[in-house]
Design an enzyme around this catalytic site. Structure first.
Site, short mmCIF file in Angstrom:
data_model
loop_
_atom_site.label_atom_id
_atom_site.label_comp_id
_atom_site.label_asym_id
_atom_site.label_seq_id
_atom_site.Cartn_x
_atom_site.Cartn_y
_atom_site.Cartn_z
N LYS A 31 0.84 -1.20 0.00
CA LYS A 31 0.00 0.00 0.00
C LYS A 31 0.87 1.26 0.00
O LYS A 31 0.46 2.32 -0.40
CB LYS A 31 -0.93 -0.01 1.22
CG LYS A 31 -2.10 -0.96 1.02
CD LYS A 31 -2.94 -0.58 -0.19
CE LYS A 31 -3.80 -1.74 -0.64
NZ LYS A 31 -3.66 -2.04 -2.08
N ARG A 32 2.14 1.09 0.48
CA ARG A 32 2.99 2.29 0.52
C ARG A 32 3.23 2.73 -0.93
O ARG A 32 3.20 1.91 -1.84
CB ARG A 32 4.32 2.00 1.23
CG ARG A 32 5.12 0.87 0.62
CD ARG A 32 6.43 0.65 1.43
NE ARG A 32 7.23 -0.39 0.83
CZ ARG A 32 7.04 -1.69 1.06
NH1 ARG A 32 6.08 -2.07 1.87
NH2 ARG A 32 7.81 -2.60 0.48
N CYS A 53 37.35 -11.94 -24.41
CA CYS A 53 36.05 -12.61 -24.30
C CYS A 53 36.06 -13.95 -25.02
O CYS A 53 36.43 -14.03 -26.20
CB CYS A 53 34.97 -11.71 -24.91
SG CYS A 53 33.38 -12.54 -25.15
N CYS A 73 33.63 -13.86 -28.21
CA CYS A 73 33.82 -12.94 -29.33
C CYS A 73 34.43 -13.67 -30.53
O CYS A 73 35.19 -14.64 -30.37
CB CYS A 73 34.73 -11.78 -28.93
SG CYS A 73 33.85 -10.38 -28.22
N ALA A 120 38.36 -21.18 -23.42
CA ALA A 120 39.12 -21.74 -22.30
C ALA A 120 39.59 -23.15 -22.61
O ALA A 120 40.65 -23.58 -22.19
CB ALA A 120 38.25 -21.74 -21.04
N HIS A 174 29.94 -7.74 -28.81
CA HIS A 174 30.13 -8.05 -27.39
C HIS A 174 29.23 -7.19 -26.52
O HIS A 174 28.91 -7.56 -25.39
CB HIS A 174 31.61 -7.78 -27.04
CG HIS A 174 31.98 -8.11 -25.64
ND1 HIS A 174 32.20 -9.40 -25.20
CD2 HIS A 174 32.14 -7.31 -24.56
CE1 HIS A 174 32.52 -9.38 -23.92
NE2 HIS A 174 32.49 -8.13 -23.50
N ASN A 233 20.73 -17.17 -19.45
CA ASN A 233 20.97 -16.46 -18.19
C ASN A 233 21.49 -15.09 -18.59
O ASN A 233 22.51 -15.00 -19.27
CB ASN A 233 22.04 -17.15 -17.34
CG ASN A 233 21.56 -18.51 -16.86
OD1 ASN A 233 20.43 -18.65 -16.46
ND2 ASN A 233 22.43 -19.50 -16.95
N SER A 268 28.31 -15.60 -16.72
CA SER A 268 29.75 -15.38 -16.56
C SER A 268 30.30 -14.38 -17.58
O SER A 268 31.43 -13.95 -17.47
CB SER A 268 30.48 -16.72 -16.72
OG SER A 268 30.08 -17.32 -17.94
N HIS A 290 24.44 -14.21 -25.21
CA HIS A 290 24.48 -15.63 -25.54
C HIS A 290 23.42 -16.37 -24.75
O HIS A 290 22.92 -15.87 -23.76
CB HIS A 290 25.86 -16.23 -25.24
CG HIS A 290 26.17 -16.29 -23.78
ND1 HIS A 290 26.59 -15.18 -23.06
CD2 HIS A 290 26.10 -17.30 -22.90
CE1 HIS A 290 26.79 -15.53 -21.81
NE2 HIS A 290 26.50 -16.81 -21.67
O1 LIG Z 1 35.73 -21.16 -23.21
C1 LIG Z 1 34.64 -21.41 -22.70
C2 LIG Z 1 34.19 -20.68 -21.49
C3 LIG Z 1 32.75 -20.84 -21.11
N1 LIG Z 1 32.06 -21.90 -21.75
C4 LIG Z 1 30.69 -22.16 -21.34
O2 LIG Z 1 29.88 -21.04 -21.62
C5 LIG Z 1 28.70 -21.15 -20.83
C6 LIG Z 1 28.17 -19.74 -20.54
O3 LIG Z 1 27.49 -19.81 -19.33
P1 LIG Z 1 26.51 -18.63 -18.80
O4 LIG Z 1 25.42 -18.53 -19.81
O5 LIG Z 1 26.05 -19.09 -17.45
O6 LIG Z 1 27.37 -17.38 -18.76
C7 LIG Z 1 29.10 -21.94 -19.57
O7 LIG Z 1 28.24 -23.07 -19.45
C8 LIG Z 1 30.55 -22.38 -19.84
O8 LIG Z 1 30.78 -23.73 -19.52
C9 LIG Z 1 32.61 -22.67 -22.77
O9 LIG Z 1 31.97 -23.59 -23.26
N2 LIG Z 1 33.86 -22.39 -23.22
ZN LIG Z 2 32.24 -11.02 -26.51
#
Ligand SMILES: O=C1CCN([C@@H]2O[C@H](COP(=O)(O)O)[C@@H](O)[C@H]2O)C(=O)N1
Ligand SMILES: [Zn+2]
Length: 354
Positions: A27-28, A49, A52, A58, A114, A154, A162, A167
């Site tokens: 109500k506020r 990134c 990108c 990784a 990006h 997400n 992350s 994406h």
């Molecule tokens: O080099 C990479 C880093 C992140 N990932 C994957 O990208 C996914 C992105 O996750 P999010 O949508 O929660 O940010 C995450 O599941 C992570 O395992 C790769 O497959 N390769």
């Molecule tokens: Zn990017």
């Protein structure tokens, strides 16, 4: 005093659960946003990134210099296509039940940019994301070892995302996960009892009532469901009775892209920030059988409550008893309806204090 002004609980027709609603506590007067608009910008390309174009990931793979969408198998997949034939050892006790699970995890880059999320990519680029979702859903769903394809996104650090690069993900599994399985049972029961589709009936009711509709286009409607749990939770529903994303024709795919962009813009304008959420598409299982009771739909679960920094937490009573909300679904829909469909960063005065 209206029924809706008192604490009450609402039934979620899709999951069979209840949510406690305490409207008297709001109500506020609405505490509008206290903060300045979030005008932070990102670079169009970030050499650090992993999403990108042209960058190393990784796991050692290198992204192509993609100019549109790009999809790859998750380097750290939560599921693997081949699994142990036997369930994990559970010393054969009837209370310890486990079974193998297998599947495929894909990561989808919405654009080489990006810095631009769906809210600012525009409907044409969003339509390419929808097309890729459909291609992936068909190719993964047609595998004999895949029973369900879960498309999701997400968005924002608040949702554990992350990387800001726009994406989403797809996790395709052998079994039908719990929540789509619950929605499958509810839709099946409704059709068995009434001979009609639950979400066709629900959408026509909401379009007639109007109070929880945010907007609609030719093929889709965006609304805050009567049983919403998260403050600004929404759904996007096709007006046609479509079981899964592959059932859309080209015009419906374009309309889904239009609806997602418009909803994202309204979300970002609400607190003039990049609005965090988890989004997912629920669709018919991909076991090759006919699922006439299924009506695919998108769920948006955003955590923000009153401003960019004030968010809802599902803790305490909500973990131990049931979900609870103060802001009613109708009030949330009204706030989203009043948002402009031009992104606050694209408004003429955006440059002044950028
Ligand atoms: O080099 C990479 C880093 C992140 N990932 C994957 O990208 C996914 C992105 O996750 P999010 O949508 O929660 O940010 C995450 O599941 C992570 O395992 C790769 O497959 N390769
Ligand atoms: Zn990017």
């Amino acid at each position: 005093m209206q029924f809706e002004d008192h604490p009450h609980r609402r039934f979620n027709q899709l999951t069979g659960e209840w949510v406690l609603v305490s409207p008297h506590r709001t109500k506020r007067p609405w505490q509008g946003q206290q903060e300045q608009p979030d005008r932070a910008t990102l670079p169009a390309y970030d050499k650090q990134c992993y999403l990108c174009p042209g960058n190393g990931r990784a796991g050692g793979a290198v992204n192509p210099d993609y100019a549109d969408t790009f999809v790859f198998t998750n380097d750290f997949a939560a599921l693997l296509p081949e699994g142990a034939e036997q369930p994990p050892a559970t010393d054969n006790h009837s209370l310890l039940v486990a079974e193998p699970e297998t599947g495929v995890c894909r990561v989808i880059c919405y654009s080489p940019r990006h810095d631009l999320t769906l809210a600012r990519l525009g409907a044409a680029q969003a339509a390419k994301v929808v097309d890729l979702w459909c291609e992936e859903s068909v190719s993964l769903g047609s595998r004999a070892d895949i029973g369900y394809v879960q498309i999701f996104e997400n968005r924002g650090q608040a949702m554990g995302c992350s990387n800001p690069h726009p994406h989403g993900q797809i996790w395709a599994t052998r079994s039908v996960p719990m929540i789509p399985a619950a929605e499958d049972r509810r839709q099946h029961a409704h059709r068995a009892e009434k001979g009609t589709c639950l979400l066709c009936d629900y959408l026509s009711l909401e379009l007639a009532r109007g109070e929880r509709i945010v907007f609609e286009n030719d093929s889709f409607a965006a609304l805050v469901p009567f049983w919403a749990v998260w403050p600004f939770e929404t759904m996007i529903l096709p007006k046609a009775h479509l079981a899964d994303v592959a059932a859309m024709d080209p015009a419906q795919r374009r309309d889904l892209a239009d609806a997602m962009v418009r909803l994202n813009i309204r979300y970002d304008n609400l607190f003039e920030t990049s609005f965090p959420y988890s989004m997912g598409i629920h669709q018919a299982p991909s076991d090759g059988a006919d699922h006439p009771h299924w009506h695919f739909h998108l769920h948006y679960y955003p955590p923000l409550l009153r401003s960019r920094t004030v968010r809802k937490f599902m803790v305490g009573y909500e973990m131990m008893a049931m979900p609870q909300r103060d802001l009613t679904a109708e009030a949330a829909a009204a706030r989203l309806r009043e948002q402009p469909e031009v992104h606050y960063m694209d408004l003429p005065d955006a440059g002044e204090n950028a």
